[in-house]
Design a protein around this motif. Structure first.
Motif, PDB file in Angstrom:
ATOM      1  N   SER A 204       4.747   1.560   4.971  1.00  0.00           N
ATOM      2  CA  SER A 204       3.615   1.263   4.090  1.00  0.00           C
ATOM      3  C   SER A 204       2.419   0.840   4.923  1.00  0.00           C
ATOM      4  N   LEU A 205       1.232   1.096   4.394  1.00  0.00           N
ATOM      5  CA  LEU A 205      -0.031   0.727   5.042  1.00  0.00           C
ATOM      6  C   LEU A 205      -0.899   0.020   4.020  1.00  0.00           C
ATOM      7  N   THR A 206      -1.337  -1.179   4.351  1.00  0.00           N
ATOM      8  CA  THR A 206      -2.180  -1.981   3.456  1.00  0.00           C
ATOM      9  C   THR A 206      -3.475  -2.317   4.165  1.00  0.00           C
ATOM     10  N   ASP A 207      -4.591  -2.163   3.453  1.00  0.00           N
ATOM     11  CA  ASP A 207      -5.908  -2.525   3.981  1.00  0.00           C
ATOM     12  C   ASP A 207      -6.404  -3.750   3.232  1.00  0.00           C
ATOM     13  N   ALA A 208      -6.330  -4.903   3.883  1.00  0.00           N
ATOM     14  CA  ALA A 208      -6.754  -6.159   3.257  1.00  0.00           C
ATOM     15  C   ALA A 208      -8.166  -6.553   3.671  1.00  0.00           C
ATOM     16  N   ARG A 209      -8.905  -5.625   4.292  1.00  0.00           N
ATOM     17  CA  ARG A 209     -10.245  -5.962   4.799  1.00  0.00           C
ATOM     18  C   ARG A 209     -11.313  -5.991   3.720  1.00  0.00           C
ATOM     19  N   PRO A 210     -11.339  -5.014   2.790  1.00  0.00           N
ATOM     20  CA  PRO A 210     -12.412  -5.039   1.787  1.00  0.00           C
ATOM     21  C   PRO A 210     -12.211  -6.196   0.802  1.00  0.00           C
ATOM     22  N   PRO A 211     -13.290  -6.681   0.206  1.00  0.00           N
ATOM     23  CA  PRO A 211     -13.139  -7.712  -0.835  1.00  0.00           C
ATOM     24  C   PRO A 211     -12.425  -7.140  -2.052  1.00  0.00           C
ATOM     25  N   GLY A 212     -11.763  -7.999  -2.801  1.00  0.00           N
ATOM     26  CA  GLY A 212     -11.049  -7.533  -3.979  1.00  0.00           C
ATOM     27  C   GLY A 212      -9.611  -7.198  -3.663  1.00  0.00           C
ATOM     28  N   GLU A 213      -9.033  -6.335  -4.483  1.00  0.00           N
ATOM     29  CA  GLU A 213      -7.629  -5.977  -4.331  1.00  0.00           C
ATOM     30  C   GLU A 213      -7.416  -5.143  -3.061  1.00  0.00           C
ATOM     31  N   PRO A 214      -6.380  -5.459  -2.261  1.00  0.00           N
ATOM     32  CA  PRO A 214      -6.089  -4.648  -1.073  1.00  0.00           C
ATOM     33  C   PRO A 214      -5.708  -3.220  -1.464  1.00  0.00           C
ATOM     34  N   ARG A 215      -6.064  -2.282  -0.612  1.00  0.00           N
ATOM     35  CA  ARG A 215      -5.646  -0.900  -0.801  1.00  0.00           C
ATOM     36  C   ARG A 215      -4.322  -0.707  -0.092  1.00  0.00           C
ATOM     37  N   SER A 216      -3.374  -0.068  -0.751  1.00  0.00           N
ATOM     38  CA  SER A 216      -2.057   0.075  -0.145  1.00  0.00           C
ATOM     39  C   SER A 216      -1.448   1.426  -0.486  1.00  0.00           C
ATOM     40  N   GLU A 217      -0.772   2.031   0.485  1.00  0.00           N
ATOM     41  CA  GLU A 217      -0.029   3.273   0.259  1.00  0.00           C
ATOM     42  C   GLU A 217       1.347   3.150   0.907  1.00  0.00           C
ATOM     43  N   ARG A 218       2.330   3.731   0.234  1.00  0.00           N
ATOM     44  CA  ARG A 218       3.692   3.755   0.767  1.00  0.00           C
ATOM     45  C   ARG A 218       4.071   5.205   1.014  1.00  0.00           C
ATOM     46  N   PHE A 219       4.661   5.470   2.170  1.00  0.00           N
ATOM     47  CA  PHE A 219       4.954   6.835   2.578  1.00  0.00           C
ATOM     48  C   PHE A 219       6.464   7.057   2.645  1.00  0.00           C
ATOM     49  N   LEU A 220       6.921   8.012   1.841  1.00  0.00           N
ATOM     50  CA  LEU A 220       8.317   8.428   1.791  1.00  0.00           C
ATOM     51  C   LEU A 220       8.330   9.937   1.567  1.00  0.00           C
TER      52      LEU A 220
END
Length: 386
Positions: A204-220
């Motif tokens: 999984s990859l999460t981007d916690a840099r932008p304000p608000g909810e983190p962007r996240s994707e899970r790869f399978l």
């Protein structure tokens, strides 16, 4: 000319070792100090965690781009051994983070190199302004801090740990890299590839840099899913099913997987990989695939009299038009042409892939006559137009 001008002895030679060498010539270890080198520094840490999953010692890898500019890579494996307590299970945490010669997995079909450098997390440590390593092992939570690749102190127990695993968080050094802003898209593309090529991998990859909810994707996924993903922008499929098959070949000391689907577009989109590393310039696996696909389609077309007797067999280029495919081989001893690893050179792989594609694709065409006719009709129609 004066004799003094030509004087040259050992006093003129500067020997750089360890952290000093890496920081002095970072491009030698991660390719460049541009964004490309920055992402390779990330991949060197992710590499170890991914291979923990592929070896069955961990179940998932989580990568987070933190709000303060760091990169956190965590796995739920057994935790890296800690030298401070005389752990006997192999190279320990400090060795892993400071020695390029220790801790690398052997090259083989069961391991992957996430990036191209494959020199280990010690390089990332040296090129980071600071790094924090956390190990949860045998009920203890260990932490060790580094600055510019040098340990601030020994690993220290900070409390109890309910589970196990290793977490490495690092902040790329802005004095070394032209940018320390990682691209979510670049990292996601490579992690997605790895998940498609290794069905046991969960990353999984999460981007916690932008304000608000983190962007996240899970790869399978698996190789068939890779083709469906690539095909999503390639126009309407000629046949709904993604064709996929795999095999093991003792001659090549390896395994292979192939997935493919034809679309209405004339664009050829074939991606090849060796031990999960992209081979952008192809090689023996790609040649074998193209030859095998052309032979299988031509043989079926002749058996079904979809080609006139006077017509030549369909060429590899004609069969590849409109084809989206992924060709992945995993070898115990991959042989690459040149230092960039962009071309696979194992000669027996060409024969293995050619024969397997003829067999498996030929069988699929026989078992799916309606789809087979649609495929060959599109190929022959395109060939007549060109």
């Amino acid at each position: 000319m004066s004799e003094n001008v030509n004087e040259y002895d050992a006093s003129h030679i500067t020997v750089l070792e360890g952290v000093e060498a890496i920081r002095k010539r970072p491009g030698m270890f991660v390719g460049s100090t541009s964004a490309r080198g920055l992402h390779h520094a990330v991949f060197e840490v992710v590499d170890r965690a991914v291979n923990e999953v592929l070896a069955g010692r961990a179940s998932a890898v989580d990568v987070t781009l933190t709000s303060d500019g760091g990169v956190r890579v965590a796995d739920d494996g057994p935790g890296v051994p800690v030298e401070a307590i005389g752990d006997p299970d192999g190279p320990g945490l400090e060795t892993l983070l400071t020695d390029m010669c220790v801790g690398r997995e052997p090259v083989g079909r069961d391991t992957v190199a996430v990036g191209l450098a494959s020199v280990g997390p010690c390089v990332t440590n040296a090129l980071s302004s600071r790094l924090t390593a956390e190990v949860r092992r045998d009920g203890a939570h260990w932490v060790q801090e580094y600055t510019c690749g040098v340990a601030v102190g020994p690993p220290t127990v900070v409390g109890a740990a309910s589970g196990s695993g290793t977490t490495i968080t690092f902040w790329p050094d802005a004095d070394i890299f032209e940018t320390v802003e990682c691209s979510f898209a670049v990292l996601a593309e490579r992690f997605r590839e790895l998940a498609f090529l290794n069905r046991s991998l969960d990353i999984s990859l999460t981007d916690a840099r932008p304000p608000g909810e983190p962007r996240s994707e899970r790869f399978l996924g698996e190789v068939r899913d890779f083709v469906a993903f690539l095909d999503s922008s390639a126009g309407t499929p000629v046949h709904p099913e993604v064709i996929g098959f795999g095999w093991e070949d003792l001659r090549t000391a390896g395994t292979a997987e192939v997935a493919l689907r034809w679309g209405t577009s004339r664009e050829e989109q074939i991606r090849s990989f060796a031990n999960s590393a992209p081979t952008p310039y192809g090689g023996t696996h790609l040649v074998g695939f193209r030859d095998g696909a052309a032979a299988a389609v031509s043989a079926y077309a002749r058996r079904r009299r979809l080609l006139a007797e006077a017509d030549s067999d369909l060429s590899a280029d004609q069969v590849a038009a409109g084809l989206t495919a992924v060709v992945s081989v995993k070898l115990d001893q991959p042989e690459f042409e040149g230092a960039t690893r962009g071309i696979l050179g194992n000669s027996l792989v060409r024969t293995s892939v050619d024969e397997a594609v003829q067999e498996h694709l030929g069988r699929w065409l026989e078992e799916h006559p309606e789809q087979a006719v649609a495929i060959i009709d599109r190929i022959v129609t395109d060939a007549d137009r060109s």
